[in-house]
Scaffold this motif. Structure first.
Motif, PDB file in Angstrom:
ATOM      1  N   ALA A 188       0.846  -1.200   0.000  1.00  0.00           N
ATOM      2  CA  ALA A 188       0.000   0.000   0.000  1.00  0.00           C
ATOM      3  C   ALA A 188       0.873   1.239   0.000  1.00  0.00           C
ATOM      4  N   GLY A 189       0.542   2.163  -0.857  1.00  0.00           N
ATOM      5  CA  GLY A 189       1.328   3.388  -0.979  1.00  0.00           C
ATOM      6  C   GLY A 189       2.246   3.373  -2.177  1.00  0.00           C
ATOM      7  N   ASP A 190       2.605   2.195  -2.651  1.00  0.00           N
ATOM      8  CA  ASP A 190       3.421   2.124  -3.859  1.00  0.00           C
ATOM      9  C   ASP A 190       2.575   2.549  -5.047  1.00  0.00           C
ATOM     10  N   VAL A 191       3.230   2.980  -6.091  1.00  0.00           N
ATOM     11  CA  VAL A 191       2.540   3.492  -7.272  1.00  0.00           C
ATOM     12  C   VAL A 191       2.730   2.485  -8.398  1.00  0.00           C
ATOM     13  N   GLY A 192       1.653   1.867  -8.812  1.00  0.00           N
ATOM     14  CA  GLY A 192       1.746   0.761  -9.764  1.00  0.00           C
ATOM     15  C   GLY A 192       1.525   1.167 -11.206  1.00  0.00           C
ATOM     16  N   GLY A 193       1.816   0.205 -12.097  1.00  0.00           N
ATOM     17  CA  GLY A 193       1.617   0.440 -13.533  1.00  0.00           C
ATOM     18  C   GLY A 193       2.360  -0.594 -14.341  1.00  0.00           C
ATOM     19  N   GLY A 194       2.771  -0.181 -15.518  1.00  0.00           N
ATOM     20  CA  GLY A 194       3.502  -1.088 -16.393  1.00  0.00           C
ATOM     21  C   GLY A 194       3.558  -0.524 -17.799  1.00  0.00           C
ATOM     22  N   ALA A 195       4.033  -1.350 -18.707  1.00  0.00           N
ATOM     23  CA  ALA A 195       3.996  -0.990 -20.129  1.00  0.00           C
ATOM     24  C   ALA A 195       2.609  -1.358 -20.624  1.00  0.00           C
ATOM     25  N   LEU A 196       1.754  -0.391 -20.812  1.00  0.00           N
ATOM     26  CA  LEU A 196       0.319  -0.608 -21.013  1.00  0.00           C
ATOM     27  C   LEU A 196      -0.141  -0.169 -22.380  1.00  0.00           C
TER      28      LEU A 196
ATOM     29  N   THR B 240      -3.977   1.465  -2.747  1.00  0.00           N
ATOM     30  CA  THR B 240      -4.564   1.902  -1.482  1.00  0.00           C
ATOM     31  C   THR B 240      -4.662   0.778  -0.466  1.00  0.00           C
ATOM     32  N   TRP B 241      -4.452  -0.462  -0.929  1.00  0.00           N
ATOM     33  CA  TRP B 241      -4.475  -1.525   0.068  1.00  0.00           C
ATOM     34  C   TRP B 241      -3.206  -2.351  -0.012  1.00  0.00           C
TER      35      TRP B 241
ATOM     36  N   GLN C 241       2.786  -4.942   6.359  1.00  0.00           N
ATOM     37  CA  GLN C 241       1.536  -4.216   6.591  1.00  0.00           C
ATOM     38  C   GLN C 241       0.497  -5.247   7.041  1.00  0.00           C
ATOM     39  N   ALA C 242       0.699  -5.724   8.284  1.00  0.00           N
ATOM     40  CA  ALA C 242      -0.082  -6.865   8.744  1.00  0.00           C
ATOM     41  C   ALA C 242      -1.131  -6.497   9.777  1.00  0.00           C
ATOM     42  N   GLY C 243      -1.077  -5.282  10.265  1.00  0.00           N
ATOM     43  CA  GLY C 243      -2.038  -4.874  11.279  1.00  0.00           C
ATOM     44  C   GLY C 243      -2.952  -3.783  10.749  1.00  0.00           C
ATOM     45  N   PRO C 244      -3.754  -3.200  11.616  1.00  0.00           N
ATOM     46  CA  PRO C 244      -4.663  -2.133  11.152  1.00  0.00           C
ATOM     47  C   PRO C 244      -3.879  -0.993  10.498  1.00  0.00           C
ATOM     48  N   PRO C 245      -4.404  -0.351   9.469  1.00  0.00           N
ATOM     49  CA  PRO C 245      -5.698  -0.623   8.806  1.00  0.00           C
ATOM     50  C   PRO C 245      -5.614  -1.631   7.673  1.00  0.00           C
ATOM     51  N   TYR C 246      -4.477  -2.322   7.553  1.00  0.00           N
ATOM     52  CA  TYR C 246      -4.253  -3.153   6.358  1.00  0.00           C
ATOM     53  C   TYR C 246      -4.766  -4.577   6.510  1.00  0.00           C
ATOM     54  N   ASN C 247      -5.106  -4.985   7.729  1.00  0.00           N
ATOM     55  CA  ASN C 247      -5.475  -6.388   7.907  1.00  0.00           C
ATOM     56  C   ASN C 247      -6.953  -6.606   7.564  1.00  0.00           C
ATOM     57  N   LYS C 248      -7.216  -6.396   6.279  1.00  0.00           N
ATOM     58  CA  LYS C 248      -8.541  -6.667   5.705  1.00  0.00           C
ATOM     59  C   LYS C 248      -8.334  -7.309   4.349  1.00  0.00           C
ATOM     60  N   PHE C 249      -9.214  -8.224   4.000  1.00  0.00           N
ATOM     61  CA  PHE C 249      -9.248  -8.721   2.626  1.00  0.00           C
ATOM     62  C   PHE C 249     -10.142  -7.798   1.824  1.00  0.00           C
ATOM     63  N   VAL C 250      -9.716  -7.484   0.624  1.00  0.00           N
ATOM     64  CA  VAL C 250     -10.499  -6.608  -0.259  1.00  0.00           C
ATOM     65  C   VAL C 250     -11.123  -7.495  -1.325  1.00  0.00           C
ATOM     66  N   PHE C 251     -12.428  -7.678  -1.235  1.00  0.00           N
ATOM     67  CA  PHE C 251     -13.140  -8.531  -2.184  1.00  0.00           C
ATOM     68  C   PHE C 251     -13.697  -7.687  -3.325  1.00  0.00           C
TER      69      PHE C 251
END
Lengths: 613, 338
Positions: A167-175, A224-225, A296-306
């Motif tokens: 979380a916080g990293d900025v993602g992407g690629g050759a798109l 964000t997660w 990032q194993a505790g709050p607020p990250y310890n949720k699964f995002v479905f």
């Protein structure tokens, strides 16, 4: 003017008395013909281009930018899950933050304390910078570049627990669709070919190598997660909870008593089910968040995002077992009309894939690459009925986090079937192996009330599922997909949770084990630690040791597997190509009921005395 | 002796001051017995120690033209500057975004690792006879022990414990993923061998010679040692030939050489994106060589013109698995002495 006598004297003085000087002229002629070049480095390819970053300003420390643009190059035959079965990138290229943000260094936050990390205010506007990159050398093949800016500087190319964006990293690629992808659409990664590709999809490198220029890698979607870190919370066999970790075993001949989609309200009684908790157990959180783990194993990250898997039109994609178009099946020689399924069970993220581990690695950290054997878990939200598409759309619409459902727990039904394939074989065949295409309720005569899946319906879906391996016509591709009744390959299996952001989590991992040269030990409180003197000892996260084991037989009776080569109601043969390019039809072979296409060459050789067909 | 070296693959500029002491002695005991000894001591700055290298020989002459020699010696090789002070980041061959810290000091293990010197101990017993006009011969047996060979170490991949030591290197723009460097190999090589040779003078100006060398190598492998052994020295070697010198000034030589197979083990870089160096074994087959020389002396033997052919048979062979293939060579020489 010197005379010759004076020259002679002078020369002798120069050479010294008693020195024998020999003037040697030599002419060396090599043997006729060219000198052969030995151990010539084979040709390779490079990719050159530009990384374009759009996102928040980075932090700095001691005059250096924190983080780097990490570009992971995947061979399209070994894409990471969920698209493929790759466990590692083919290559890695990096653009250091110092280089990427070189033009705006003066605008970045800074601190006079060399140990302090200075970060921008979150309200500051985003910036856009770019820098050149070079990736390679690469072998012949088609590649995708997936990347991220490692904003928190915790990336490691080696450690599973640190090798993917957080979380916080900025993602992407050759798109192909950078603007849409950065706005939330499904990314379409560019296909970058290194070498010359023929009409059959074979790619070779010319002797001069290959160079691909002007590739743009766009990094602009801040995640964000966090990664879907998990721990094994509960395991059920049907309704019975298995409390001893050593009994988290699924039998090799596991079959379903009833078809789940025809009996959704009791589906939980039919499967081995694993309930995963998000993050780590509460007692482990402080240790997991601290060095050296930094998870990032505790709050607020310890949720699964479905969220559901959607097609290009935004429609939820159902799981493979769901029949979307009526067809006629052949069941034991009889024609059976199969209607569309009434409940479209949604294919959900995070996806769960089990991968067979190499028994030679006692720490269960190595996945068998050839053949790759994977077992797909069925992710349910609350229960199987609630995971139907209509329910999911309603839940997403009313969610506090629109488009996503956040949960503390994830339940996965362990499908008793595996997919086996050799990812790097240009003529890759896909083998779906299951101990039972039909449920065990033998007294039921209506095949619609017994069939788990119909191969006629499943095969085209598998072609689409593994499309990166399919380069022929529709007919040729279908001929390379096989559904076989056979017992499951035994051994330990890792559990991998996956988002389509490139974030995933694999267990077991090194957080739960010591890796050489670390040495196992215990601390003063008796807790397991890893030591690598003179570095400080570190804890082991026990929650990261769990894995699935497939072993043994139902009620200890091996007869079903021993005879399955005769009772197999799936494909009996498959067609391959021999060394001379001729098509050869082969019968499926089995060792202890396991199709040999799911076993390594070493396993086949070791157990060849029990091979039957 | 002072060595002063600055290279970008070293940790810093290094200056070493070496001191050595050498004292030979020779003593005759009667007409038949001779003792030769030498004491050598070197101060090696990297090792911070004095290293003795004694050697001695006992020679007994049963006749005036024959001798029995028993000798023993020690020798060492200190780590070179490259081996002793290496500090270089090496990117992976197949992933330029990752690499390994190649450093001798081993910062992941405290930073004070030191290599030991390579050591050799040898003994030989030989008999040489020049008693006869028509033949000379020599027989020697030897024992050679080599230990602590300096080799590339096993790569130590990053672990969670060493995670804090590695990371992004801002100057190179790559991630450290492992540690590498040098180590003293755990194997001790013991070589037992013998050489036998003879030279015959059937007529004046003609020499016929032949010699055979046998070398048997056995390794001592302590518990936990997984190093892959080399067999770089051929077990059998044969040289045979004839030399002719004529009064008109024509000289000629024809020599046959045979060496039996060898096995080399080299560390090679992976090509799959990982950083762990791999042990690769390379077998070199046996080879035979026929070399010939023809020359003419003139100007009262002050000048000579000659032609030499190396590997007359043209067999392509290598002397190292990474070396070029050698085949036939023709060379011409002219020399003048004054």
């Amino acid at each position: 003017m010197r005379t010759s006598l004076e020259w002679n004297k002078s020369t002798r003085r120069w050479l010294g008395r008693g020195v024998l000087a020999t003037a040697v002229a030599s002419l060396s002629v090599a043997a006729c013909g060219d000198i052969p070049i030995a151990n010539e480095i084979p040709p390779a390819g490079n990719i050159l281009g530009t990384v374009v970053y759009s996102g928040p300003k980075p932090c700095t420390q001691n005059g250096h930018v924190v983080g780097a643009a990490v570009l992971l190059l995947f061979n399209e035959m070994l894409l990471p899950p969920p698209e493929g079965l790759g466990t590692t990138a083919a290559s890695l290229a990096v653009v250091a933050g110092d280089k990427l943000f070189e033009g705006i260094m003066a605008d970045l936050p800074s601190s006079t304390d060399p140990d302090a990390i200075a970060c921008p205010d979150p309200s500051e506007p985003p910036v856009s910078v770019s820098a050149d990159f070079t990736a390679g050398p690469l072998r012949a093949g088609a590649y995708q570049i997936r990347g991220f800016y490692d904003y928190d500087n915790n990336f490691s190319p080696i450690l599973r627990t640190q090798s993917l964006p957080t979380a916080g990293d900025v993602g992407g690629g050759a798109l192909e669709n950078p603007a849409a992808a950065l706005a939330g659409a499904k990314p379409i990664y560019s296909r970058i070919v290194i070498g010359n590709e023929d009409e059959k999809g074979n790619i070779t490198l010319p002797p001069t190598g290959a160079r691909v220029d002007n590739v743009t890698v766009s990094l602009g979607k801040q995640l964000t997660w966090g990664r879907p870190i998990y721990y094994w919370n509960q395991v059920f066999d049907g309704k019975t909870e298995l409390t001893d970790q050593k009994t988290w075993v699924m039998a090799q001949d596991r079959r379903l008593a009833l078809p789940p989609k025809a009996n959704p309200t009791i589906a939980d009684t039919l499967f081995l089910r694993v309930k995963l908790g998000a993050g780590v157990p509460e007692a482990e959180i402080p240790t997991a968040e601290a060095a050296p783990f930094g998870l990032q194993a505790g709050p607020p990250y310890n949720k699964f995002v479905f969220y559901p898997n959607r097609d290009a039109d935004g429609n939820i994609i159902p799981i493979l077992e769901i029949v979307q178009k009526a067809f006629t099946a052949n069941v034991d020689g009889q024609s059976v009309s199969v209607p569309v399924d009434g409940i479209p069970v949604a294919d959900m993220f995070p996806q769960v894939v089990f991968a067979r581990l190499d028994a030679a690695d006692k720490n269960d950290l190595t996945t068998i690459a050839s053949p790759a054997v994977t077992l797909s878990g069925l992710v349910v939200v609350d229960n199987l009925v609630s995971t139907n598409s209509n329910s999911i759309e309603a839940a997403l619409a009313s969610s506090e986090t629109p488009g996503y459902l956040l949960r503390d727990e994830l339940e996965v039904y362990v499908r008793p079937s595996v997919a086996c394939l050799n990812p790097l074989d240009p003529e890759t065949h896909i083998f779906l192996v299951t101990p039972g295409l039909f449920a065990t309720n033998d007294s039921e005569t209506d095949p619609l009330k017994r069939a788990i899946v119909f191969p006629e319906d499943l095969k085209p879906k598998l072609v689409n599922r593994f499309k990166q391996y399919m380069h022929g016509t529709d007919e040729e591709n279908l001929a390379r997909v096989h559904v076989v009744e056979g017992c499951l390959p035994g051994g330990n299996y890792s559990l991998n949770t996956l988002y389509d952001t490139g974030q995933s989590w694999t267990g077991p991992n090194e957080a739960g084990h010591c890796q050489s040269p670390e040495v196992e030990g215990v601390d003063s409180a008796g807790k397991p630690i890893c030591s690598q003197p003179p570095l400080p000892s570190r804890a082991q996260l026990i929650s990261q040791q769990a894995r699935l084991r497939i072993e043994g037989y139902t009620n200890g009776d091996s007869s079903y597997c021993a005879n399955i080569h005769t009772t197999n109601r799936g494909d009996k043969t498959w067609t391959t190509v021999d060394d001379n390019g001729n098509k050869v039809e082969k019968k499926f072979q089995f060792i202890d009921g396991v199709p040999t296409v799911c076993l390594t060459a070493g396993e086949i050789a070791k157990n060849s005395d029990r091979l039957v067909e | 002796m002072t060595k002063d070296v600055s290279r970008n693959y070293l940790d810093r500029q290094r200056r070493e001051n070496w001191l050595g002491f050498f004292h030979p002695r020779r003593r005759k005991l009667g007409d038949r017995v001779q003792l030769v000894g030498s004491a050598r001591v070197d101060y090696v700055p990297y090792l911070e120690q004095l290293v003795p290298s004694p050697r001695g020989s006992f020679i007994f002459k049963p006749t005036k033209l024959s001798a029995i020699r028993l000798s023993g010696s020690t020798a060492f090789r200190a780590p070179s500057f490259y081996e002793a002070y290496l500090d270089l980041f090496v990117t992976s061959e197949s992933a330029n975004g990752a690499g390994s810290f190649s450093e001798t000091a081993r910062s992941d293990q405290g930073g004070d690792f030191r290599l030991k010197r390579e050591r050799v101990v040898s003994f030989d017993l030989g008999y040489l006879s020049q008693d006869f006009d028509l033949v000379n011969f020599e027989v020697t047996g030897y024992f050679l022990q080599v230990k602590d060979l300096i080799v590339l170490s096993e790569t130590r991949p990053e672990t969670l414990s060493s995670n804090g030591v590695l990371g992004l290197i801002p100057t190179s723009g790559a991630f450290g993923a492992a540690f590498a460097g040098f180590e003293n190999q755990c194997l001790t090589y013991n070589s037992f061998g013998s050489e036998a040779g003879a030279r015959i003078f059937p007529v004046e100006g003609v020499d016929v010679f032949a010699n055979y060398t046998f070398n048997y190598q056995k390794e001592d492998r302590p518990s936990g040692c997984n190093a892959v052994a080399n067999q770089q020295t051929s077990k059998h070697k044969v040289n045979a030939g004839v030399q002719v010198r004529s009064k008109p000034g024509f000289d000629g030589e024809l020599v046959f050489h045979y060496a039996s197979p060898q096995r080399w083990t080299e560390r090679v870089a992976p090509t799959d994106g990982t950083t762990q160096l791999l042990n690769a074994t390379f077998d070199l087959p046996s080879y035979t060589l026929i070399n010939a020389r023809l020359g003419y002396r003139f100007l009262k033997n002050a000048a000579e013109v000659s032609g030499t052919v190396f590997n007359l048979g043209g067999q392509r062979f290598q002397q190292h698995p990474f070396g070029q293939y050698l085949d036939r060579r023709f060379m011409g020489f002219f020399s003048y002495r004054f």
